[in-house]
Design a protein around this motif. Structure first.
Motif, PDB file in Angstrom:
ATOM      1  N   LEU A   9       3.365  16.418  18.947  1.00  0.00           N
ATOM      2  CA  LEU A   9       2.323  15.600  19.432  1.00  0.00           C
ATOM      3  C   LEU A   9       2.012  16.127  20.837  1.00  0.00           C
ATOM      4  O   LEU A   9       2.710  16.700  21.724  1.00  0.00           O
ATOM      5  N   ASP A  10       0.749  15.787  21.327  1.00  0.00           N
ATOM      6  CA  ASP A  10       0.391  16.035  22.527  1.00  0.00           C
ATOM      7  C   ASP A  10      -0.461  14.698  23.205  1.00  0.00           C
ATOM      8  O   ASP A  10      -1.109  14.951  24.280  1.00  0.00           O
ATOM      9  N   GLY A  11      -0.311  13.874  22.530  1.00  0.00           N
ATOM     10  CA  GLY A  11      -0.848  12.725  23.046  1.00  0.00           C
ATOM     11  C   GLY A  11      -2.320  12.323  22.891  1.00  0.00           C
ATOM     12  O   GLY A  11      -2.955  11.292  23.041  1.00  0.00           O
ATOM     13  N   SER A  12      -2.869  13.136  21.915  1.00  0.00           N
ATOM     14  CA  SER A  12      -4.298  13.080  21.409  1.00  0.00           C
ATOM     15  C   SER A  12      -4.400  12.081  20.198  1.00  0.00           C
ATOM     16  O   SER A  12      -3.423  12.405  19.380  1.00  0.00           O
ATOM     17  N   LEU A  58       8.724  12.575  36.767  1.00  0.00           N
ATOM     18  CA  LEU A  58       7.951  11.384  36.019  1.00  0.00           C
ATOM     19  C   LEU A  58       7.199  11.993  35.116  1.00  0.00           C
ATOM     20  O   LEU A  58       7.100  11.080  33.948  1.00  0.00           O
ATOM     21  N   ARG A  59       6.509  13.067  34.790  1.00  0.00           N
ATOM     22  CA  ARG A  59       5.997  13.551  33.569  1.00  0.00           C
ATOM     23  C   ARG A  59       7.001  13.463  32.394  1.00  0.00           C
ATOM     24  O   ARG A  59       6.720  13.141  31.171  1.00  0.00           O
ATOM     25  N   LYS A  60       8.276  14.037  32.785  1.00  0.00           N
ATOM     26  CA  LYS A  60       9.561  13.711  31.486  1.00  0.00           C
ATOM     27  C   LYS A  60       9.478  12.442  31.127  1.00  0.00           C
ATOM     28  O   LYS A  60       9.616  12.032  29.959  1.00  0.00           O
ATOM     29  N   ALA A  61       9.636  11.357  31.910  1.00  0.00           N
ATOM     30  CA  ALA A  61       9.836   9.965  31.652  1.00  0.00           C
ATOM     31  C   ALA A  61       8.602   9.462  30.931  1.00  0.00           C
ATOM     32  O   ALA A  61       8.593   8.670  29.933  1.00  0.00           O
ATOM     33  N   GLU A  62       7.259   9.716  31.359  1.00  0.00           N
ATOM     34  CA  GLU A  62       6.256   9.472  30.597  1.00  0.00           C
ATOM     35  C   GLU A  62       6.142   9.889  29.315  1.00  0.00           C
ATOM     36  O   GLU A  62       5.781   8.999  28.202  1.00  0.00           O
ATOM     37  N   ALA A  63       6.419  11.175  29.032  1.00  0.00           N
ATOM     38  CA  ALA A  63       6.507  11.825  27.592  1.00  0.00           C
ATOM     39  C   ALA A  63       7.782  11.021  26.901  1.00  0.00           C
ATOM     40  O   ALA A  63       7.462  10.795  25.684  1.00  0.00           O
ATOM     41  N   MET A  67       7.069   9.082  23.309  1.00  0.00           N
ATOM     42  CA  MET A  67       7.409   9.469  21.976  1.00  0.00           C
ATOM     43  C   MET A  67       8.406   8.380  21.406  1.00  0.00           C
ATOM     44  O   MET A  67       8.656   8.060  20.527  1.00  0.00           O
ATOM     45  N   GLN A  68       9.255   7.421  22.550  1.00  0.00           N
ATOM     46  CA  GLN A  68       9.649   6.222  21.974  1.00  0.00           C
ATOM     47  C   GLN A  68       9.016   5.525  21.340  1.00  0.00           C
ATOM     48  O   GLN A  68       9.365   4.706  20.225  1.00  0.00           O
ATOM     49  N   GLY A  69       7.496   5.209  21.912  1.00  0.00           N
ATOM     50  CA  GLY A  69       6.475   4.137  21.325  1.00  0.00           C
ATOM     51  C   GLY A  69       6.177   4.609  19.795  1.00  0.00           C
ATOM     52  O   GLY A  69       6.166   3.962  18.955  1.00  0.00           O
ATOM     53  N   ILE A  74       6.600   4.131  13.887  1.00  0.00           N
ATOM     54  CA  ILE A  74       7.061   4.984  12.574  1.00  0.00           C
ATOM     55  C   ILE A  74       8.147   4.232  11.861  1.00  0.00           C
ATOM     56  O   ILE A  74       7.729   3.799  10.813  1.00  0.00           O
ATOM     57  N   ARG A  75       9.145   3.865  12.672  1.00  0.00           N
ATOM     58  CA  ARG A  75      10.218   3.021  11.914  1.00  0.00           C
ATOM     59  C   ARG A  75       9.912   1.734  11.759  1.00  0.00           C
ATOM     60  O   ARG A  75      10.345   1.449  10.357  1.00  0.00           O
ATOM     61  N   LYS A  76       9.072   0.857  12.371  1.00  0.00           N
ATOM     62  CA  LYS A  76       8.737  -0.264  11.680  1.00  0.00           C
ATOM     63  C   LYS A  76       7.772  -0.201  10.450  1.00  0.00           C
ATOM     64  O   LYS A  76       8.020  -0.818   9.595  1.00  0.00           O
TER      65      LYS A  76
END
Length: 88
Positions: A9-12, A58-63, A67-69, A74-76
């Motif tokens: 994933l790249d956010g697109s 900050l970039r790492k936390a945003e990523a 990914m958690q979202g 997907i789990r839901k």
């Protein structure tokens, strides 16, 4: 047949378009879905040798939040199916 499905994933929206296909294969084969996002330590505007530690965190936390979202969504959707699917 497939035990693990890698979804880069790249956010697109284009990259996220692969998620429903991965979910379908995971349901059929009882596979694990592995989400992957690669972070480049520098952007094209920055100097290649300079990495600001605060900006990197900050970039790492945003990523991670992104990914958690995706993993939660997907789990839901997959919990509606009786087969268990792991997302790492």
């Amino acid at each position: 047949m497939f035990t693990r499905i890698l979804v880069p994933l790249d956010g697109s929206p284009l990259a996220e378009g692969a998620i429903p296909h991965a979910e379908l294969f995971a349901r059929i084969f009882g596979s694990s879905i592995i989400l992957l996002q690669v972070l480049d330590p520098t952007s094209y505007q920055e100097m290649p040798n300079a990495v600001d530690p605060l900006r990197w965190q900050l970039r790492k936390a945003e990523a991670e939040a992104y990914m958690q979202g995706i993993a939660r969504r997907i789990r839901k959707r997959l919990l509606k199916n009786p087969r268990r699917v792991k997302i790492r």
